[in-house]
Design a protein around this motif. Structure first.
Motif, PDB file in Angstrom:
ATOM      1  N   ALA A  64      -4.111   3.719   1.161  1.00 32.92           N
ATOM      2  CA  ALA A  64      -4.808   2.739   0.334  1.00 32.92           C
ATOM      3  C   ALA A  64      -3.903   1.533   0.185  1.00 32.92           C
ATOM      4  O   ALA A  64      -2.673   1.655   0.156  1.00 32.92           O
ATOM      5  N   GLY A  65      -4.510   0.359   0.099  1.00 35.87           N
ATOM      6  CA  GLY A  65      -3.710  -0.849  -0.014  1.00 35.87           C
ATOM      7  C   GLY A  65      -4.560  -2.029  -0.435  1.00 35.87           C
ATOM      8  O   GLY A  65      -5.759  -1.912  -0.690  1.00 35.87           O
ATOM      9  N   ALA A  66      -3.914  -3.180  -0.504  1.00 36.33           N
ATOM     10  CA  ALA A  66      -4.598  -4.416  -0.872  1.00 36.33           C
ATOM     11  C   ALA A  66      -3.857  -5.573  -0.238  1.00 36.33           C
ATOM     12  O   ALA A  66      -2.656  -5.487   0.050  1.00 36.33           O
ATOM     13  N   GLU A  67      -4.568  -6.670   0.000  1.00 37.07           N
ATOM     14  CA  GLU A  67      -3.964  -7.886   0.504  1.00 37.07           C
ATOM     15  C   GLU A  67      -4.591  -9.075  -0.202  1.00 37.07           C
ATOM     16  O   GLU A  67      -5.733  -9.018  -0.672  1.00 37.07           O
TER      17      GLU A  67
ATOM     18  N   ARG B 142      -8.744 -11.969  -2.161  1.00 34.91           N
ATOM     19  CA  ARG B 142      -8.062 -10.673  -2.141  1.00 34.91           C
ATOM     20  C   ARG B 142      -9.076  -9.595  -1.778  1.00 34.91           C
ATOM     21  O   ARG B 142     -10.280  -9.749  -2.010  1.00 34.91           O
ATOM     22  N   ARG B 143      -8.583  -8.512  -1.200  1.00 35.25           N
ATOM     23  CA  ARG B 143      -9.449  -7.377  -0.894  1.00 35.25           C
ATOM     24  C   ARG B 143      -8.618  -6.112  -0.790  1.00 35.25           C
ATOM     25  O   ARG B 143      -7.425  -6.152  -0.459  1.00 35.25           O
ATOM     26  N   ALA B 144      -9.280  -5.008  -1.076  1.00 41.57           N
ATOM     27  CA  ALA B 144      -8.634  -3.698  -1.008  1.00 41.57           C
ATOM     28  C   ALA B 144      -9.046  -2.988   0.274  1.00 41.57           C
ATOM     29  O   ALA B 144     -10.043  -3.342   0.913  1.00 41.57           O
ATOM     30  N   SER B 145      -8.277  -1.983   0.645  1.00 38.40           N
ATOM     31  CA  SER B 145      -8.586  -1.185   1.838  1.00 38.40           C
ATOM     32  C   SER B 145      -8.222   0.261   1.579  1.00 38.40           C
ATOM     33  O   SER B 145      -7.368   0.571   0.743  1.00 38.40           O
ATOM     34  N   ALA B 146      -8.894   1.145   2.291  1.00 38.74           N
ATOM     35  CA  ALA B 146      -8.606   2.572   2.207  1.00 38.74           C
ATOM     36  C   ALA B 146      -9.007   3.222   3.512  1.00 38.74           C
ATOM     37  O   ALA B 146      -9.917   2.760   4.202  1.00 38.74           O
TER      38      ALA B 146
ATOM     39  N   GLY C 118       0.798  -1.201   0.000  1.00 37.58           N
ATOM     40  CA  GLY C 118       0.000   0.000   0.000  1.00 37.58           C
ATOM     41  C   GLY C 118       0.833   1.254   0.000  1.00 37.58           C
ATOM     42  O   GLY C 118       2.069   1.217  -0.055  1.00 37.58           O
TER      43      GLY C 118
END
Length: 626
Positions: A329-332, A344-348, A309
């Motif tokens: 913002a990021g993703a895992e 998988r999923r994104a985050s903010a 991120g």
């Protein structure tokens, strides 16, 4: 809550004793200046046989759960939380992957550590989702040209340790490289009650087998000025293997687990956009892998994770203090063998905080608000902290906050052994409040306070069928208690005597359960915990003794199966062999009484007496070095 730590900020002078440096107490974490926090300086325990879990256990409000000891799984609970409710960071980067079981402290190489920041309370507004009960931020050493150290040790149960690090200035750059290795055969003797339901049954002598472990790590850091700011680069690599012995009731002589992790980050900070306005930017990435061979499985299975991120922040100095706006913002992603294994999923997130100085600086307020999205889950975290100066060395500190934790990949999607997933889970929530009176003066630091904590929609695994367990938002618990901590500066007239102690009173109540558990204590939550240490430094010698006391706990929700209270005394010391470079020989003895009946919460035996001898050499850069 009492907060204390033997550590000083950069502008606080250290106390010099012989060539030993004792840092003055400090109880303020960088991420939340008004929080209930303990900063544990690793240099205070240099040369001692202490891993990251042992350092964390010196703070109040904390329970470290060791499952089998000596390189095996170690997790942390704060204020009665589950391990998943504590956010563990390494240089500000979250470590917990998709398992949802909480971060493994034993997977962090201990020789890297400069200090630990243990922050208690609902801290999501400052640190992000997952901090229901608090945060443990592991801060690694910073580059400094000319600093170096090397050590090697050996001890009981086939335990070996080696580490080295060095810093060098190369033009505008300051570089640090550090490597470490720890290993143990782990085959210790213990005493086992084969029929605990029958009082007075004789304990059987056994030996813990298939219990070995090793771990290695490499840390690389580089730093240089960049215009008006600073560029910091970081790479961390670690890998390990542990054998899994199982419980004394169900031995698993062929089970094992291997893991590896790589972290990288780059941070450009301190950039002045205009007078009073500064910015910072950080990019980071993570790769990890876990491979395990478990009893009953036809083959080993592998789980791989990745994440990354970007974070940016603006800091504005204004007449009343300093405001901070942060965006991230990021993703895992997680790939695991078996049904539902690739996710998988994104985050903010966006957060706004301030550090206000009012009433001529006597009153300090730290409000914070954070909005966050993690995949399909979203939530608001908020925190208000305050510190009021009552006298030159006395202040009153209080805070209240709320936070949440999104369910993990494993809880939502993965079938693992007897555990099946539940895609309908909701996020967990935590509410917290605390207040403390803190004295921080020339004699040392003393803090005493109380807290209340409410956990809602806790994710608990319940039996869904005869052979399967499934997670549900079935938990609700109230926790309250007292936290106290004290530390003294050295007393030269008493051979440099120093003392420190932390005490936790934890009252837990299950608010949502069946009739047999409603109103009862939470499992594996001791009401009393005490840590105490006394040390003297006469001339070339340095001697210390420590005591850890954990009150009784219950294994089951109905509070019928008791884990008795346990008290463990350890001692150690070192002797100076040379001044320049500083060379010391250390001797550490843990569990002096050789109690071989100690168990963890799952009934696994813990080691008896451990003797460790370490030779450590250290060189320090001259004053003024970068």
């Amino acid at each position: 809550m009492l907060s204390f730590a033997l550590g000083a900020s950069a502008d606080e002078p250290p106390v010099l004793m012989d060539e030993l440096v004792v840092r003055l107490p400090r109880a303020e974490a960088a991420g939340d200046p008004t929080a209930s926090a303990t900063v544990v300086e690793a240099r205070r325990f240099a040369g001692e046989a202490k891993d990251v879990a042992a350092l964390v256990a010196t703070a109040p409000g904390v329970a470290v759960n060791e499952y089998g000891g000596l390189g095996q799984l170690s997790t942390v609970s704060i204020r009665g939380s589950m391990a998943s409710g504590v956010l563990v960071l390494l240089d500000g980067l979250p470590l917990d992957g998709g398992s949802g079981a909480g971060s493994d402290l034993s997977a962090i190489p201990r020789h890297w550590v400069d200090r630990l920041e243990v922050v208690r309370g609902a801290e999501g507004a400052h640190f992000g989702a997952g901090a229901l009960a608090g945060v443990v931020n592991v801060v690694t050493r910073r580059p400094r040209g000319g600093d170096w150290s090397a050590e090697a040790g050996a001890g009981s149960f086939g335990t070996l340790s080696a580490a080295g690090d060095g810093g060098v200035a190369a033009g505008a750059w300051t570089l640090l490289a550090a490597g470490s290795f720890d290993g143990t055969q782990g085959d210790f003797p213990y005493r086992f009650d084969e029929r605990p339901e029958i009082s007075g049954d004789p304990l059987l002598a056994r030996r813990r087998e298939n219990n070995g472990a090793w771990r290695g790590g490499l840390l690389l850091k580089a730093s240089r000025p960049a215009g008006a700011g600073r560029l910091d680069l970081l790479a961390q690599l670690s890998a390990g293997r542990r054998e899994l012995a199982g419980s004394p009731y169900l031995l698993t002589p062929r089970d094992w687990q291997e893991d590896g992790r790589a972290l990288v980050s780059a941070r450009l900070g301190g950039l002045a956009l205009r007078p009073g306005l500064a910015s910072a930017l950080r990019l980071h990435g993570r790769l990890d892998q876990l491979t395990a061979r478990l009893q009953g499985a036809p083959t080993a299975f592998t789980q791989r994770g990745a994440g990354g991120g970007a974070e940016g922040e603006l800091t504005l100095a204004h007449p009343g203090g300093q405001a901070r706006l942060a965006l991230s913002a990021g993703a895992e992603a997680l790939a695991s063998e078996g049904p539902g294994g690739d996710r998988r999923r994104a985050s903010a997130a966006a957060s706004l905080s301030d550090d206000l100085a009012l009433a001529g600086g006597r009153l300090r307020l730290a409000p914070a608000l954070r909005a966050e999205v993690v995949g399909p889950f979203s939530g608001l975290s908020a925190k208000l902290g305050a510190s009021l100066s009552l006298a030159p060395a006395l202040r009153l500190r209080a805070s209240a906050g709320r936070s949440f934790r999104a369910p993990s990949f494993a809880e939502l999607y993965l079938t693992q052994g007897l555990a099946s997933p539940n895609p309908d889970l909701r996020a967990e929530r935590g509410l917290a409040g605390d207040a403390a009176l803190v004295f921080d003066g020339a004699p040392g630091l003393l803090s005493l306070g109380g807290f209340v904590q409410l956990y809602q929609d806790l994710i608990l695994y319940q039996r869904a069928s005869f052979e399967q367990f499934k997670p549900f938002n079935a938990g609700k618990a109230a926790v309250s208690g007292l936290e106290a901590e004290v530390a003294t500066t050295p007393a030269p007239a008493l051979l440099g005597l120093t003392g420190s102690a932390s005490y936790t009173l934890l009252v837990t109540e299950n608010l949502r359960a069946g009739e047999e558990a409603l109103g009862k204590w939470l499992t594996l939550r001791a009401r009393h915990r005490l840590y105490a240490r006394a040390a003297i430094a006469p001339g070339p010698l340095d001697l210390h003794v420590e005591l850890h006391h954990v009150g009784r706990q219950f294994k089951d929700p109905g509070n019928t199966r008791v884990i008795p209270a346990a008290t463990v005394v350890s001692a150690g010391g070192s002797v100076r062999l040379a001044r320049s470079p500083a060379v010391r020989l250390h001797l550490e003895i843990e569990n002096l009484a050789d109690d071989r009946a100690l168990q963890d919460g799952l009934g696994n035996p813990l080691p008896g007496r451990l003797v460790m001898v370490t030779l450590r050499a250290q060189g320090t850069a001259p004053e003024g070095a970068p």
